[in-house]
Design a protein around this motif. Structure first.
Motif, mmCIF file in Angstrom:
data_model
loop_
_atom_site.group_PDB
_atom_site.id
_atom_site.type_symbol
_atom_site.label_atom_id
_atom_site.label_comp_id
_atom_site.label_asym_id
_atom_site.label_seq_id
_atom_site.Cartn_x
_atom_site.Cartn_y
_atom_site.Cartn_z
ATOM 1 N N LEU A 194 9.340 3.036 -46.999
ATOM 2 C CA LEU A 194 9.298 3.118 -45.542
ATOM 3 C C LEU A 194 10.176 2.101 -44.817
ATOM 4 N N ARG A 195 10.664 1.097 -45.554
ATOM 5 C CA ARG A 195 11.516 0.094 -44.899
ATOM 6 C C ARG A 195 12.976 0.191 -45.336
ATOM 7 N N PHE A 196 13.294 1.254 -46.067
ATOM 8 C CA PHE A 196 14.647 1.404 -46.616
ATOM 9 C C PHE A 196 15.697 1.436 -45.513
ATOM 10 N N LEU A 197 15.357 2.131 -44.425
ATOM 11 C CA LEU A 197 16.302 2.282 -43.308
ATOM 12 C C LEU A 197 16.747 0.905 -42.793
ATOM 13 N N ARG A 198 15.806 -0.045 -42.740
ATOM 14 C CA ARG A 198 16.109 -1.367 -42.197
ATOM 15 C C ARG A 198 16.695 -2.310 -43.255
#
Ligand code: FAD
Ligand code: MLT
Ligand code: ZN
Length: 475
Positions: free
Chosen positions: A165-169
């Motif tokens: 869920l934090r891959f984008l950031r």
């Protein structure tokens, strides 16, 4: 069950003898488990779709113990299945036959944390959620987060190169992992556990083990870069009238939220039905064909909420979004995230789950879901699409009352061929494990496959580490 569904023959490894058990007991006093009841949980995967029949589970506490176990197994030609939290989605975490289960459960020590650089060094068996708590108390966050956080181990995350869920950031573990300690198949300890941000001394060997799913070595310790904890976090949960609007909302979010956009997840109406019916969660917005979860993370609350308001105002006034809600406090934030994070749990309560995890060009992401819904008709209970839209990663899941070979025949190779035509990936973030090792060639050319096989032979010449996993069976 496993062998019927996935034809596979046991390779000529030795069978664990009482002499072997005595040797393990000498290496790990009290760490050798043969109780069938305890073994049951470690022989079955989270999805309950594959089952092994291992008779022994080993629980080392140190890298040296792992090294001694592997040296022994290598010499005796005994196969080994490394296991973390056993939350893997592709049947890689459990034995196929009687492989020895080597669990990292007791390797759960934090080794060091540098509060200036944010570098965490810990043993491989630390549970992700516990690490999150540990670094958050010190003003940092883990660069990854996933629905399985309460059970998965950091070593398992690295072994699968988990996205989440934090891959984008914060990007991939290939960037945030700074160093690894790995025990090779013959018991050699490879100490690449440095904490340097920059290090171009020769080949970057740790990268080989990130995403190798326990087939090249056992990860025993991890050094990982933790970013500072954002002071302001907002979550908006929005309803969109169509997939085109989901895409446009993403473009608008990137433009208007800029550097504070930290997650962009989507789910369709059938996913919402599943979480509200099977898990009794309440939808916070009006019924819509699609929902998106937009998270912002930044350093100043006022600045972030101003930007978020502008974005939401535009999205609502232009009709991209028809309804929405925003949360800033922890409890509501978590409740909104649960709607998205708990889809896989709701699916597993719906029946047998056929799970696909694909990278596709974002514009075409949902075409495959609509296409399959029409193709499968009433054969399927549900055909759903959700996932990490911001990363071009679709989770396509189909459920039926029970496993059906004819439904599977309608799904495969159709889904893989469709993905290959788009030059997509047949495994975006879950890996190949046991269930998907036969489909690697849909995303990689024969030359790449050959090189992977050569690397495997070099690092594990007897093939004792996680046999039957990741690479296709060799003729
Ligand atoms: P296991 O399941 O125990 O093992 C996974 C693989 O790694 C196996 O092949 C195993 O042999 C190997 N392995 C484990 N530990 C080691 C080690 N120390 N050394 C070498 N090999 C090892 N994945 C995502 O990418 N993104 C998500 O958002 C996501 N969400 C999930 C949500 C839920 C509810 C669940 C159940 C799973 C989810 N996953 C997700 C799947 C994901 O792969 C795992 O949750 C996680 O990364 C695996 O960690 P684990 O410790 O459970 O490993
Ligand atoms: C997720 O993003 O929810 C996970 O990868 C698990 C799944 O695909 O079901
Ligand atoms: Zn995912």
């Amino acid at each position: 069950l496993t062998q019927q569904r996935y034809p596979v023959t046991r390779l000529p490894f030795s069978v664990v003898s009482s002499e072997d058990l005595a040797a393990f007991e000498r290496i790990l006093p009290g760490g050798v488990v043969t109780d069938p009841e305890v073994l049951e949980a470690s022989n079955v995967d989270w999805l309950r779709t594959v089952r092994g029949c291992s008779k022994v589970l080993l629980r080392p506490r140190t890298s040296q113990e792992v090294a001694r176990i592997l040296r022994y197994c290598h010499e005796k030609n005994l196969a080994v299945n490394p296991q973390g939290g056993n939350t893997g989605m592709v049947g890689g975490s459990v034995p196929v036959f009687d492989e020895i289960i080597l669990s990292t459960t007791l390797m759960n020590r934090v080794i060091s944390f540098n509060s200036v650089s944010g570098t965490l060094v810990c043993q491989a068996g630390c549970v992700l959620e516990e690490l999150s708590r540990y670094v958050e108390e010190r003003g940092f966050v883990m660069p990854l987060d996933l629905g399985a956080k309460g059970s998965c181990h950091i070593g398992g995350n690295v072994a699968t190169n988990a996205g989440g869920l934090r891959f984008l950031r914060y990007g991939s573990l290939h960037g945030t992992v700074l160093g690894l300690e790995v025990v090779l198949a013959d018991g050699t300890v490879l100490d690449c556990l440095t904490s340097l941000r920059k290090d171009n001394t020769g080949y970057d060997l740790k990268q080989l083990f990130i995403g190798s799913e326990g087939t090249l070595g056992v990860i025993t310790a991890v050094s990982i870069q933790c970013p500072p904890k954002p002071r302001a976090v907002n979550v908006a949960f929005l309803g969109c009238p169509g997939f085109a609007e989901v895409l446009q909302t993403f473009s608008s979010g990137k433009e208007l939220l800029g550097e504070i956009l930290s997650a962009y997840e989507f789910m369709d109406a059938e996913c919402m039905w599943l979480v509200t019916h099977h898990l009794r969660l309440a939808s916070p917005v009006q019924e819509s064909p699609f929902y998106v979860l937009v998270e912002t993370s930044g350093s100043r609350a006022g600045h972030d909420s101003e930007k978020l308001s502008d974005f939401l105002e535009q999205a609502l006034s232009s009709g991209l979004v028809t309804d929405g809600t925003v949360a800033t406090d922890q409890t509501r934030l978590k409740a909104l995230w649960a709607l998205r994070e708990r889809i896989s749990e709701a699916l597993s309560r719906d029946g047998y789950v056929y799970k696909y995890d694909l990278s596709l060009p974002t514009e075409r992401l949902y075409d495959l879901v609509s296409d399959l819904r029409a193709r499968l008709g009433s054969q399927a209970k549900h055909v759903v699409g959700y996932g990490h839209l911001g990363d071009g990663n679709l989770h396509l899941n189909v459920t039926s009352e029970a496993f059906s070979p004819s439904l599977l025949a309608d799904l495969e190779p159709y889904v893989y061929e469709w993905t290959a035509r788009q030059r997509g990936s047949v495994s975006a973030e879950h890996g190949l494990g046991f269930k998907k090792r036969g489909v690697l060639s849909y995303s990689k050319p024969p030359e790449a496959l050959r090189l992977m096989q050569q690397l495997k032979a070099l690092l594990d010449p007897k093939g004792i580490l996680n046999p039957y996993k990741t690479l296709p069976a060799q003729a």
